[in-house]
Scaffold this active site. Structure first.
Site, PDB file in Angstrom:
ATOM      1  N   GLU A   1       0.835  -1.193   0.000  1.00  0.00           N
ATOM      2  CA  GLU A   1       0.000   0.000   0.000  1.00  0.00           C
ATOM      3  C   GLU A   1       0.878   1.255   0.000  1.00  0.00           C
ATOM      4  O   GLU A   1       0.526   2.275  -0.615  1.00  0.00           O
ATOM      5  CB  GLU A   1      -0.932   0.005   1.217  1.00  0.00           C
TER       6      GLU A   1
ATOM      7  N   HIS B   1       2.006   1.681  -3.524  1.00  0.00           N
ATOM      8  CA  HIS B   1       0.929   2.279  -4.320  1.00  0.00           C
ATOM      9  C   HIS B   1       0.906   3.791  -4.141  1.00  0.00           C
ATOM     10  O   HIS B   1       0.839   4.550  -5.120  1.00  0.00           O
ATOM     11  CB  HIS B   1      -0.425   1.702  -3.910  1.00  0.00           C
TER      12      HIS B   1
ATOM     13  N   TYR C   1       1.944   7.124  -7.269  1.00  0.00           N
ATOM     14  CA  TYR C   1       1.259   8.294  -7.816  1.00  0.00           C
ATOM     15  C   TYR C   1       2.185   9.504  -7.853  1.00  0.00           C
ATOM     16  O   TYR C   1       2.116  10.327  -8.773  1.00  0.00           O
ATOM     17  CB  TYR C   1       0.001   8.585  -6.994  1.00  0.00           C
TER      18      TYR C   1
ATOM     19  N   GLU D   1     -10.859  -0.842  -0.523  1.00  0.00           N
ATOM     20  CA  GLU D   1     -10.008  -1.355  -1.598  1.00  0.00           C
ATOM     21  C   GLU D   1     -10.795  -1.850  -2.805  1.00  0.00           C
ATOM     22  O   GLU D   1     -10.300  -1.791  -3.929  1.00  0.00           O
ATOM     23  CB  GLU D   1      -9.120  -2.474  -1.053  1.00  0.00           C
TER      24      GLU D   1
ATOM     25  N   GLU E   1      -4.921  -5.024  -5.229  1.00  0.00           N
ATOM     26  CA  GLU E   1      -6.136  -4.811  -4.450  1.00  0.00           C
ATOM     27  C   GLU E   1      -7.099  -5.988  -4.589  1.00  0.00           C
ATOM     28  O   GLU E   1      -7.868  -6.291  -3.666  1.00  0.00           O
ATOM     29  CB  GLU E   1      -6.836  -3.511  -4.878  1.00  0.00           C
TER      30      GLU E   1
ATOM     31  N   HIS F   1      -5.861  -8.355  -2.027  1.00  0.00           N
ATOM     32  CA  HIS F   1      -6.122  -7.812  -0.695  1.00  0.00           C
ATOM     33  C   HIS F   1      -7.599  -7.949  -0.332  1.00  0.00           C
ATOM     34  O   HIS F   1      -7.950  -8.377   0.773  1.00  0.00           O
ATOM     35  CB  HIS F   1      -5.725  -6.326  -0.630  1.00  0.00           C
TER      36      HIS F   1
END
Length: 325
Positions: free
Chosen positions: A98, A101, A105, A158, A192, A195
């Site tokens: 996470e 992730h 960005y 998620e 995701e 997850h």
């Protein structure tokens, strides 16, 4: 013999085979944003309008905030209620990814945006009322909720709340634009998917241990929460997409993924039109080649040829759907 103070984790004795299978899947599909050639998308970026630039920036700013919440608070709270030491190891892996992730960005921003634009993106993100509301709702559950409620919040985040943001890069991918940016999004969605199904499976284990009155009470709470989050998400979607004219299509995508979140939790779908056939086929084609499940993430992709890994199907961790009352 000295009395045991601390036990070493023993992966040769597995209490739950799903822990081992999930650990192996997550480690096999490990990736980093630095290995994807984002700079190759600059020509596409220059051809987009200012409205599209704002949309992409704000969408990714929102996703950064939600991944930050999940990495800093979500997984930290879920780790407190594990059934096995291997489950804790899986959550450690999820927590790290996470963070990957959220960092990804910023790699997109640094490639496509100026410093002034990046400042605007994060200022908008940190003060947007709809983003802040859903972060507050989810984090309040993380901080004060019961263990099963925390798992519901995590799966809703998620498998549902991310998707108002995912729509944009998937749309561009379906139109053969921003291919490498979309490659990162596909990798994130693939993570995701695992997850959501894993945490949903752990929720189902606990849910099935409850009495029927306890199940009914928790189910009512779950659906009320989803309704509330969906109302907020509609307003967030309207703010993001009205100017470009995609609002109705994004809402269909949200309903589709809200239903998938419920299915991960072993519950019945909520929205009758929340099916793949209602979603813009351009978006579905951006991530699918003939199937409407999350098992279409069958390989890392052209930008990251480290290995081929199948992602979790919706039914992998389905240990019992509720009977209709």
């Amino acid at each position: 013999m000295v009395e045991t103070y601390y036990e070493a984790i023993n992966w040769n004795q597995i209490e739950d085979q799903v822990d081992k299978a999930t650990w192996e899947k997550l480690t096999e599909q490990f990736w980093l944003d630095t290995r994807i050639p984002l700079s190759n998308d600059r020509d596409d970026w220059r051809q987009l309008s200012p409205v599209e630039h704002d949309l992409v920036g704000h969408v990714f700013g929102g996703l950064t905030l939600l991944d930050t919440l999940q990495s800093q608070d979500g997984m930290d709270q879920l780790r407190n209620d594990v059934r096995t030491p291997k489950e804790l190891a899986v959550f450690n892996n999820i927590q790290f990814m996470e963070s990957v992730h959220a960092k990804s960005y910023s790699s997109i921003f640094s490639t496509l945006n100026t410093a002034e634009e990046i400042t605007e993106i994060f200022d908008w993100t940190n003060h947007n009322q709809y983003l802040q509301h859903k972060a507050e709702v989810i984090n309040n559950i993380y901080q004060t909720g019961q263990p099963l409620e925390k798992k519901v919040a995590s799966v809703f985040l998620e498998t549902f709340l991310f998707y108002s943001g995912f729509y944009t890069p998937l749309y561009y991918l379906g139109n053969n634009k921003l291919i490498n940016v979309a490659e990162i999004i596909k990798l994130i969605i693939r993570d995701e998917s695992v997850h959501g199904t894993y945490i949903g499976y752990k929720f189902q284990l606990g849910f099935n241990e409850l009495s029927k009155p306890e199940q009914d009470k928790l189910r009512d709470w779950m659906y009320d929460l989803l309704y509330s989050l969906y109302d907020n998400e509609e307003q967030y979607t309207k703010l993001l997409y009205d100017e470009i004219g995609w609002t109705d299509e994004v809402n269909k995508f949200l309903r589709y993924n809200a239903n998938k979140a419920l299915m991960n939790l072993g519950q019945n779908p909520l929205f009758p039109d929340g099916v793949a056939e209602e979603v813009n086929p351009i978006v579905m084609n951006g991530i699918s080649t003939g199937t409407s499940n999350h098992d279409f993430f069958s390989q890392v992709g052209n930008g990251y040829l480290l290995g081929k890994v199948a992602a979790m199907k919706d039914t992998d961790y389905d240990i019992g759907r509720p009977q209709s009352d």
